[in-house]
Design an enzyme around this catalytic site. Structure first.
Site, PDB file in Angstrom:
ATOM      1  N   LYS A   1      -8.222  -5.611   5.696  1.00  0.00           N
ATOM      2  CA  LYS A   1      -7.241  -6.628   6.106  1.00  0.00           C
ATOM      3  C   LYS A   1      -7.662  -7.424   7.339  1.00  0.00           C
ATOM      4  O   LYS A   1      -6.840  -7.759   8.197  1.00  0.00           O
ATOM      5  CB  LYS A   1      -5.882  -5.956   6.358  1.00  0.00           C
ATOM      6  CG  LYS A   1      -5.270  -5.372   5.105  1.00  0.00           C
ATOM      7  CD  LYS A   1      -3.965  -4.657   5.362  1.00  0.00           C
ATOM      8  CE  LYS A   1      -4.185  -3.265   5.909  1.00  0.00           C
ATOM      9  NZ  LYS A   1      -3.012  -2.389   5.751  1.00  0.00           N
TER      10      LYS A   1
ATOM     11  N   ASP B   1       0.646   4.124   4.648  1.00  0.00           N
ATOM     12  CA  ASP B   1       1.968   3.504   4.478  1.00  0.00           C
ATOM     13  C   ASP B   1       2.558   3.749   3.085  1.00  0.00           C
ATOM     14  O   ASP B   1       3.771   3.862   2.917  1.00  0.00           O
ATOM     15  CB  ASP B   1       1.967   2.007   4.826  1.00  0.00           C
ATOM     16  CG  ASP B   1       0.872   1.214   4.146  1.00  0.00           C
ATOM     17  OD1 ASP B   1       0.002   1.800   3.474  1.00  0.00           O
ATOM     18  OD2 ASP B   1       0.873  -0.027   4.284  1.00  0.00           O
TER      19      ASP B   1
END
Ligand code: BGC
Length: 497
Positions: free
Chosen positions: A198, A233
């Site tokens: 990311k 997550d």
């Protein structure tokens, strides 16, 4: 659609840029005057052809996802999918009690949260959280700088504890640390960063235990807190959603990045040696962002990948997640401007700026229902410097739709691949009853077309009857509470309740 304050961070997915009407004071810096302009229609037609996600393409992706999952479970390095064992083998029961903290680092924001849990009767008594954005400097800085920043945010937040939050005397505050990057989990409370994704390029963290990095930073500050669970997550989201609903079997994140985890049977994990869980099940973090088998890719995807900081990696993520959709569209528009006659005779400088067009911009353009596509016009002008007439705006909306449709449908095929794999191993486990896929992430939450395309693909692949039992449920910010719940179930004071 409401358009809150401007945020310029690359990669986060919030509907967050305000778009005024074209201002006459806009700097009209332009470059490269073209000659011999041609129609852009073939560029659009080719794009649509290359991005097509017919049912056979989707079925192939679902099958390949299932096959890659099996290969990744068989041996480390067996496939692109890492299939990381999370060491979470019991999910929240509802009995969790006490004060727990959660720390969430996963994208352009970092979040701290505390929750007071009250057991089966009172459940979640109170929560509080704070969010801070991670600057570009930190994303490209050193490991110490990043972890010092996190630890000091945590320290400031912990100082404000009071009210309904209560820690029995003699106990240390415990943290569930959600760290949303590929980590080789070593135990429930330790794990080594494999690589950043990311857009993060922090030096000195890869290969290190991220819990040790956080502990060292806390020590530097004299902050006495203990990480009792390190989770991805997706794993936090699954735990958070399962707290309320026993039918949750899979969790998916579709935000800046993407990933999925699910509940796996231990006997279906040949590479698992040594760690046998009492429950017979374990959550597996697929790291599906690295999947690449059979994806319908275009020249724009290949060029974006080649220019990225991790070429050849995270191809599924680069095709379906919020960080990249805007950039793919920008590349198509650049090509249309350079080679076609759509936007006048020259190419605006801004349009050549990577990542300047963001996924929330595509979303805002796709929500434009005005007769003359006024929002599309003003976004094109203010963000990438393009002046457009009505037919140009319509083409731009078609380009956005093509990229978003491909992303949503491929995400749906990925979900079906996971469900298919689980069902093949235990007939009736998934398709014979209600099964919930907990979903979180700004892309899913904020982009209605994306959500619809994803659901369409799931229905097409599974058929109407079976897909009625597969419930995709938005579990907003579930990963924070989920991480705190996992900290509770792995608390060193667990037996003292
Ligand atoms: C990371 C995953 C994470 C996902 C969603 C990906 O880039 O590799 O670990 O779960 O983003 O945040």
């Amino acid at each position: 659609m409401s358009v809150p304050a401007m945020s310029t961070t690359v990669g986060s997915f919030h509907l967050s840029r305000s778009h005024g009407t074209p201002s006459r004071s806009f700097p009209r810096v332009r470059m490269a005057v073209r000659s011999g302009a041609v129609s852009v229609a073939p560029i659009l037609t080719n794009l649509q052809k290359d991005c097509a996600t017919s049912l056979p393409v989707l079925s192939h992706v679902a099958d390949a996802m299932a096959a890659d999952m099996r290969a990744g479970l068989a041996a480390d390095g067996g496939s692109n999918l890492k299939m990381i064992l999370s060491y979470v083998d019991s999910l929240p029961s509802g009995n969790e009690k006490g004060l727990f903290y959660a720390l969430d680092l996963g994208g352009t924001n970092f979040r701290v949260l505390r929750v007071q849990l009250g057991g089966k009767e009172e459940r979640v008594i109170a929560t509080e959280f704070e969010q801070v954005s991670i600057s570009q400097e930190l994303m490209f800085g050193t490991s110490e700088q990043l972890f010092d920043f996190i630890a000091s945010g945590l320290a400031k937040f912990a100082q404000k504890e009071g009210g309904k939050f209560h820690l029995p005397s003699g106990r240390m505050r415990e943290i569930g640390f959600t760290f949303s990057f590929p980590v080789k989990q070593l135990s429930i409370d330790s794990g080594m960063l494999i690589k950043w994704t990311k857009g993060f390029a922090v030096s000195g963290t890869a290969g290190k235990d991220v819990v040790a990095c956080l502990n060292e930073a806390m020590e530097r500050l004299g902050l006495e807190m203990r990480v009792s669970a390190l989770v991805n997550d997706t794993v936090g989201t699954l735990a958070g959603a399962r707290y309320w609903d026993d039918d949750v079997m899979v969790a998916v994140i579709l935000g800046t990045g993407t990933n999925a985890c699910y509940v796996e049977r231990n006997d279906a994990i040949p590479k698992q040696t040594g760690h046998a869980s009492a429950s017979g099940r374990t959550i597996v973090n697929t790291e599906w962002g690295a999947f690449s088998n059979g994806l319908p890719l275009t020249v724009y995807d290949r060029e974006m990948d080649a220019a990225s900081i991790n070429p050849g990696e995270q191809i599924f993520e680069k095709t379906i997640s919020g960080m990249y959709l805007g950039e793919i569209v920008r590349r198509v528009l650049l090509k249309m401007t350079e080679e076609g006659d759509l936007f006048g005779k020259s190419v605006p400088v801004k349009l050549s700026n990577p990542f300047i067009l963001r996924t929330p911009d595509l979303c805002a353009m796709q929500q434009d229902s005005s007769a003359d596509l006024q929002t599309v016009g003003s976004i094109l002008y203010s963000v990438v410097g393009l002046e457009s007439n009505f037919s140009a705006r319509r083409i731009v909306v078609d380009v956005c739709d093509t990229i978003v449709k491909r992303g949503g449908r491929l995400a749906g095929a990925g979900i079906v691949g996971i469900l298919q794999k689980m069902e093949e191993d235990s007939r009736g486990l998934i398709f014979g009853k209600r099964t919930v896929v907990a979903m979180d992430g700004g892309l899913y939450e904020n982009y209605p077309q994306y959500r619809r395309y994803l659901q369409d693909a799931v229905t097409e692949l599974l058929g109407t009857e079976i897909s009625k039992n597969v419930v995709i449920e938005h579990s907003k910010d579930g990963s924070g509470i989920g991480a705190a719940l996992l900290a509770a179930s792995n608390s060193k004071y667990e037996h003292e309740f």
